[in-house]
Each structure stands twice: as structure tokens, then as C-alpha cells.
Design a protein around this motif. Structure first.
Motif, PDB file in Angstrom:
ATOM      1  N   HIS A   2     -42.077 -52.862 -78.953  1.00  0.00           N
ATOM      2  CA  HIS A   2     -41.150 -53.969 -79.216  1.00  0.00           C
ATOM      3  C   HIS A   2     -40.309 -54.303 -77.980  1.00  0.00           C
ATOM      4  O   HIS A   2     -39.085 -54.451 -78.056  1.00  0.00           O
ATOM      5  N   LEU A   3     -40.994 -54.430 -76.856  1.00  0.00           N
ATOM      6  CA  LEU A   3     -40.320 -54.697 -75.583  1.00  0.00           C
ATOM      7  C   LEU A   3     -40.672 -56.092 -75.073  1.00  0.00           C
ATOM      8  O   LEU A   3     -41.780 -56.596 -75.295  1.00  0.00           O
ATOM      9  N   GLU A   4     -39.748 -56.699 -74.359  1.00  0.00           N
ATOM     10  CA  GLU A   4     -39.956 -58.001 -73.735  1.00  0.00           C
ATOM     11  C   GLU A   4     -39.515 -57.935 -72.279  1.00  0.00           C
ATOM     12  O   GLU A   4     -38.516 -57.286 -71.951  1.00  0.00           O
ATOM     13  N   LEU A   5     -40.276 -58.622 -71.419  1.00  0.00           N
ATOM     14  CA  LEU A   5     -39.946 -58.699 -69.991  1.00  0.00           C
ATOM     15  C   LEU A   5     -39.444 -60.097 -69.664  1.00  0.00           C
ATOM     16  O   LEU A   5     -39.922 -61.089 -70.229  1.00  0.00           O
ATOM     17  N   ASP A   6     -38.493 -60.175 -68.724  1.00  0.00           N
ATOM     18  CA  ASP A   6     -38.031 -61.520 -68.336  1.00  0.00           C
ATOM     19  C   ASP A   6     -39.067 -62.246 -67.492  1.00  0.00           C
ATOM     20  O   ASP A   6     -39.048 -63.466 -67.391  1.00  0.00           O
ATOM     21  N   HIS A   7     -39.991 -61.508 -66.880  1.00  0.00           N
ATOM     22  CA  HIS A   7     -41.169 -62.111 -66.242  1.00  0.00           C
ATOM     23  C   HIS A   7     -42.286 -61.076 -66.281  1.00  0.00           C
ATOM     24  O   HIS A   7     -42.058 -59.883 -66.059  1.00  0.00           O
ATOM     25  N   ALA A   8     -43.501 -61.531 -66.561  1.00  0.00           N
ATOM     26  CA  ALA A   8     -44.617 -60.617 -66.810  1.00  0.00           C
ATOM     27  C   ALA A   8     -45.394 -60.257 -65.557  1.00  0.00           C
ATOM     28  O   ALA A   8     -46.201 -59.319 -65.578  1.00  0.00           O
ATOM     29  N   THR A   9     -45.185 -60.979 -64.451  1.00  0.00           N
ATOM     30  CA  THR A   9     -45.953 -60.746 -63.233  1.00  0.00           C
ATOM     31  C   THR A   9     -45.043 -60.702 -62.014  1.00  0.00           C
ATOM     32  O   THR A   9     -43.917 -61.216 -62.030  1.00  0.00           O
ATOM     33  N   SER A  10     -45.550 -60.079 -60.955  1.00  0.00           N
ATOM     34  CA  SER A  10     -44.907 -60.101 -59.638  1.00  0.00           C
ATOM     35  C   SER A  10     -45.988 -60.285 -58.587  1.00  0.00           C
ATOM     36  O   SER A  10     -47.169 -59.969 -58.821  1.00  0.00           O
ATOM     37  N   GLN A  11     -45.586 -60.787 -57.440  1.00  0.00           N
ATOM     38  CA  GLN A  11     -46.548 -61.024 -56.364  1.00  0.00           C
ATOM     39  C   GLN A  11     -46.534 -59.853 -55.377  1.00  0.00           C
ATOM     40  O   GLN A  11     -45.473 -59.424 -54.920  1.00  0.00           O
ATOM     41  N   LEU A  12     -47.716 -59.369 -55.056  1.00  0.00           N
ATOM     42  CA  LEU A  12     -47.873 -58.307 -54.058  1.00  0.00           C
ATOM     43  C   LEU A  12     -48.341 -58.933 -52.755  1.00  0.00           C
ATOM     44  O   LEU A  12     -49.342 -59.651 -52.730  1.00  0.00           O
ATOM     45  N   GLU A  13     -47.607 -58.656 -51.672  1.00  0.00           N
ATOM     46  CA  GLU A  13     -47.958 -59.209 -50.363  1.00  0.00           C
ATOM     47  C   GLU A  13     -48.051 -58.088 -49.340  1.00  0.00           C
ATOM     48  O   GLU A  13     -47.162 -57.244 -49.241  1.00  0.00           O
ATOM     49  N   ILE A  14     -49.157 -58.085 -48.589  1.00  0.00           N
ATOM     50  CA  ILE A  14     -49.370 -57.109 -47.515  1.00  0.00           C
ATOM     51  C   ILE A  14     -49.687 -57.890 -46.246  1.00  0.00           C
ATOM     52  O   ILE A  14     -50.789 -58.409 -46.085  1.00  0.00           O
ATOM     53  N   PRO A  15     -48.717 -58.006 -45.325  1.00  0.00           N
ATOM     54  CA  PRO A  15     -48.952 -58.785 -44.101  1.00  0.00           C
ATOM     55  C   PRO A  15     -49.814 -58.007 -43.102  1.00  0.00           C
ATOM     56  O   PRO A  15     -49.488 -56.880 -42.730  1.00  0.00           O
ATOM     57  N   VAL A  16     -50.901 -58.618 -42.691  1.00  0.00           N
ATOM     58  CA  VAL A  16     -51.839 -58.005 -41.736  1.00  0.00           C
ATOM     59  C   VAL A  16     -51.978 -58.945 -40.535  1.00  0.00           C
ATOM     60  O   VAL A  16     -52.195 -60.150 -40.696  1.00  0.00           O
ATOM     61  N   LEU A  17     -51.820 -58.394 -39.332  1.00  0.00           N
ATOM     62  CA  LEU A  17     -51.895 -59.179 -38.102  1.00  0.00           C
ATOM     63  C   LEU A  17     -53.052 -58.701 -37.236  1.00  0.00           C
ATOM     64  O   LEU A  17     -53.450 -57.529 -37.286  1.00  0.00           O
ATOM     65  N   LYS A  18     -53.568 -59.603 -36.424  1.00  0.00           N
ATOM     66  CA  LYS A  18     -54.648 -59.266 -35.484  1.00  0.00           C
ATOM     67  C   LYS A  18     -54.048 -58.901 -34.134  1.00  0.00           C
ATOM     68  O   LYS A  18     -53.127 -59.569 -33.648  1.00  0.00           O
ATOM     69  N   THR A  19     -54.561 -57.845 -33.513  1.00  0.00           N
ATOM     70  CA  THR A  19     -54.033 -57.388 -32.228  1.00  0.00           C
ATOM     71  C   THR A  19     -54.762 -58.066 -31.072  1.00  0.00           C
ATOM     72  O   THR A  19     -55.933 -58.446 -31.184  1.00  0.00           O
ATOM     73  N   VAL A  20     -54.055 -58.195 -29.937  1.00  0.00           N
ATOM     74  CA  VAL A  20     -54.656 -58.836 -28.770  1.00  0.00           C
ATOM     75  C   VAL A  20     -53.838 -58.469 -27.536  1.00  0.00           C
ATOM     76  O   VAL A  20     -52.621 -58.287 -27.605  1.00  0.00           O
ATOM     77  N   ASN A  21     -54.536 -58.321 -26.391  1.00  0.00           N
ATOM     78  CA  ASN A  21     -53.888 -58.198 -25.082  1.00  0.00           C
ATOM     79  C   ASN A  21     -53.839 -59.582 -24.450  1.00  0.00           C
ATOM     80  O   ASN A  21     -54.883 -60.216 -24.245  1.00  0.00           O
ATOM     81  N   VAL A  22     -52.624 -60.057 -24.164  1.00  0.00           N
ATOM     82  CA  VAL A  22     -52.455 -61.418 -23.660  1.00  0.00           C
ATOM     83  C   VAL A  22     -51.931 -61.385 -22.226  1.00  0.00           C
ATOM     84  O   VAL A  22     -50.915 -60.723 -21.950  1.00  0.00           O
ATOM     85  N   PRO A  23     -52.589 -62.086 -21.269  1.00  0.00           N
ATOM     86  CA  PRO A  23     -52.084 -62.158 -19.897  1.00  0.00           C
ATOM     87  C   PRO A  23     -50.748 -62.890 -19.838  1.00  0.00           C
ATOM     88  O   PRO A  23     -50.481 -63.805 -20.621  1.00  0.00           O
ATOM     89  N   LEU A  24     -49.909 -62.477 -18.889  1.00  0.00           N
ATOM     90  CA  LEU A  24     -48.620 -63.125 -18.645  1.00  0.00           C
ATOM     91  C   LEU A  24     -48.720 -63.981 -17.387  1.00  0.00           C
ATOM     92  O   LEU A  24     -49.437 -63.635 -16.433  1.00  0.00           O
ATOM     93  N   ARG A  25     -47.981 -65.083 -17.394  1.00  0.00           N
ATOM     94  CA  ARG A  25     -48.015 -65.949 -16.211  1.00  0.00           C
ATOM     95  C   ARG A  25     -46.611 -66.474 -15.916  1.00  0.00           C
ATOM     96  O   ARG A  25     -45.860 -66.827 -16.832  1.00  0.00           O
ATOM     97  N   VAL A  26     -46.277 -66.520 -14.623  1.00  0.00           N
ATOM     98  CA  VAL A  26     -45.039 -67.119 -14.132  1.00  0.00           C
ATOM     99  C   VAL A  26     -45.423 -68.186 -13.120  1.00  0.00           C
ATOM    100  O   VAL A  26     -46.183 -67.923 -12.185  1.00  0.00           O
ATOM    101  N   GLY A  27     -44.925 -69.400 -13.315  1.00  0.00           N
ATOM    102  CA  GLY A  27     -45.261 -70.502 -12.418  1.00  0.00           C
ATOM    103  C   GLY A  27     -44.273 -70.635 -11.273  1.00  0.00           C
ATOM    104  O   GLY A  27     -43.163 -70.099 -11.308  1.00  0.00           O
TER     105      GLY A  27
END
Length: 326
Positions: A155-180
Motif C-alpha cells: 500500500h505504498l505510493e511514490l511521488d514519481h515512479a522513474t529516475s534517469q540514470l546518466e553516465i558521461p563517457v568522453l573520448k580521449t585524444v592527444n591534441v597539438p598546441l599552437r602559438v601564433g
């Protein structure tokens, strides 16, 4: 039920109901035995029939057990329970999984709400992630033994039945630096002015689509006139594009211009020429000399350089002219 035959033959279960007598002094949670009283419902045509005489002779049960409890609302954190989470080679998980909303309000009998030990969202991954993950999942209530709790059973009620799961995933890279380098005369190849950088590239991570479009990081420019034998070191902050993070913690780059063998000399230039003079104006020079012209460069070249080798050009196309003196 006892009564005339016509009335009895027309009776249906929905023509009858039972009520319970609730004493007025019930004020505490607990289990109580309440008396059952049978009666006819008001929703029956039998009451208007000429054959409507019947009585309830016998019924069961005579009493029922009723459990009374206080209705409460309590908030619980929503925890992520994740199995098989990993990221593919060349990728990195930016931060811990995030649940939104991260709390849920549960309303129900105090005794049942007290049985809740945890509130979770569950996800199982079968392969490493190669991109950020986001999904809406059902909230599950667990008791102290880790068993799911059925909402209707407890006999239970929830104020919301779902939640969002987020897992941030990033791609790695070596980037050259430049000074003009800016302010370089057209006849001087920029490559002839050598410089060293404390770091030639940075190891960073960012959104997959953004990483694929990033070939270098432009840190800024050094003006050639600011470089001298004693002032040849410059500092630049490494500012990453939005959504990127640093994996090697390089925040500042030092740029050193090779001034070995350089010398400085000051000249007063008398050969001042005007170019791009507007045809509708009569323009004449008031100042015939330019003083304090600093030249920086190879010592052998400066040793032979004289003021006669230097020309000062005044480009009038770069100004909006009106009559007057400037």
C-alpha cells in the motif's frame, strides 16, 4: 437470505453489501476486530418492487480484522545499482553515475514505510561503453534483506515512479598546441623565428563528436614587437573547449623564443614615405623623422645595419581622413 420467491430469484451479489462499525475511540495504530453488518445497496430496483420483502438470516464472517496505521510520507535517496560497467579503450568515464531526480517521496502506512531499506534504479551492461549513457529506469524499493517490495501489496505510493540514470563517457585524444606570431613582415618567413614550448601537446577528453573535429588547440599570439633579447619568454593558459577535461593536468604553457645571438639597436629613421594617399586630399608630412625605432635580430646583421637601410611607411588607407593634422 429469506424472502418471497420472486424477490429472492432477482437478487444479485451487487444488491447486497456489508458495513463495519468503527468505534469513535480508535486513535492508535493496531489491529482491531470490527462487527460486520449486512444491508441492501441503494442501487437496486428491488426496493420499488411489490415483491421486496427479504431478510438476511445468516452471514459470515460476523467480524473482520482491520489493521489501522498512520499514513506518512518519507523521502529516500535513489541509488544506482550497476553491473558490468566499463568503458572501451580510448574512452574515459568523466564522473560517477548521476541519478535524476536523486530522491523519491514514499507515502503509505508507517509500518510498511519503515520496512524500506533502500530505493534503487538498476542497470546491467553487456559491453564496454563508447559513448555517454542516459536512460529512464523504474525505481525499485528494497527491504532490509534486499527483496523488492511490491507497491500495491504494501500500500505504498511514490511521488514519481522513474529516475534517469546518466553516465558521461568522453573520448580521449592527444591534441597539438599552437602559438601564433603576429606583426611579422611579409618578407620574413614565420618559421625562421624559432621558439620552444614547454609542452607540445595535451592529453584531454571530450564528447565523441567534438573530439573528431579537433585537430589542434590555438593558445594565442605573440606580437613580434614584444620579443627582445631580454623579453623572450611568454606564458599561455590552456583553455579547453566546452565539455572537455584535462587528463594530464597541464594548465599553463611556456613559450620561449630563441634569442641566442640576438642583439638590439635603436635607429632614427629619416626616410618616411606615405602610401595609399587619397587623391582628393593634399597630404604632407609634418614629422620628418621617426625616432626610437628598435631593431632586434642577428648580431652580425645589426652590426652592418644603418638608419639609411630602414624605411618608415605610413599607410593612409588604414585611417578615415578628414582635413586636419594628425
Amino acid at each position: 437470505v429469506k424472502g418471497d420467491r420472486v424477490t429472492i430469484s432477482q437478487l444479485q451479489p451487487y444488491n447486497l453489501m456489508a458495513t463495519v462499525q468503527v468505534p469513535g475511540n480508535l486513535s492508535e495504530p493496531g489491529t482491531y476486530e470490527l462487527t460486520v453488518i449486512p444491508a441492501a445497496t441503494s442501487n437496486t430496483n428491488l426496493l420499488s418492487s411489490q415483491y421486496n420483502a427479504y431478510t438476511v438470516e445468516e452471514y459470515e464472517p460476523k467480524a473482520i480484522s482491520v489493521k489501522l496505521d498512520r499514513i506518512v510520507t518519507e523521502s529516500f535517496d535513489v541509488e544506482p545499482v550497476i553491473a558490468g560497467l566499463s568503458v572501451a579503450e580510448g574512452f574515459v568515464q568523466e564522473r560517477d553515475p548521476v541519478v535524476t531526480p536523486n530522491q523519491v517521496a514514499v507515502t503509505g502506512p508507517l509500518a510498511e514505510v519503515s520496512k524500506i531499506d533502500r530505493c534503487i534504479v538498476e542497470k546491467t551492461f553487456a559491453s564496454p561503453l563508447e559513448n555517454s549513457f542516459k536512460e529512464t529506469l523504474d525505481i525499485v524499493l528494497l527491504d532490509s534483506e534486499g527483496n523488492p517490495m511490491d507497491l500495491s501489496e504494501y500500500h505504498l505510493e511514490l511521488d514519481h515512479a522513474t529516475s534517469q540514470l546518466e553516465i558521461p563517457v568522453l573520448k580521449t585524444v592527444n591534441v597539438p598546441l599552437r602559438v601564433g606570431l603576429m606583426g611579422v613582415p611579409a618578407h620574413v618567413p614565420e618559421g625562421e623565428i624559432q621558439h620552444r614550448m614547454s609542452d607540445a601537446e595535451v592529453y584531454i577528453a571530450g564528447p565523441v563528436d567534438s573530439v573528431e573535429n579537433l585537430s589542434e588547440l590555438m593558445l594565442g599570439y605573440v606580437n613580434l614587437k614584444d620579443i627582445s633579447k631580454r623579453n623572450n619568454v611568454f606564458y599561455f593558459d590552456v583553455e579547453l573547449p566546452s565539455g572537455f577535461i584535462s587528463l594530464d593536468n597541464i594548465r599553463t604553457i611556456t613559450v620561449t623564443y630563441d634569442s641566442d645571438g640576438w642583439e638590439e639597436a635603436d635607429f632614427t629613421v629619416s626616410d618616411v614615405r606615405m602610401i595609399n594617399t587619397p587623391v582628393r586630399y593634399d597630404v604632407s608630412l609634418v614629422t620628418q623623422q621617426v625616432t626610437g625605432v628598435k631593431m632586434v635580430g642577428d648580431a652580425d646583421i645589426l652590426l652592418e645595419l644603418t638608419a639609411d637601410d630602414i624605411v618608415a611607411e605610413l599607410d593612409l588607407s588604414e585611417r578615415d581622413l578628414t582635413p586636419g593634422q594628425y
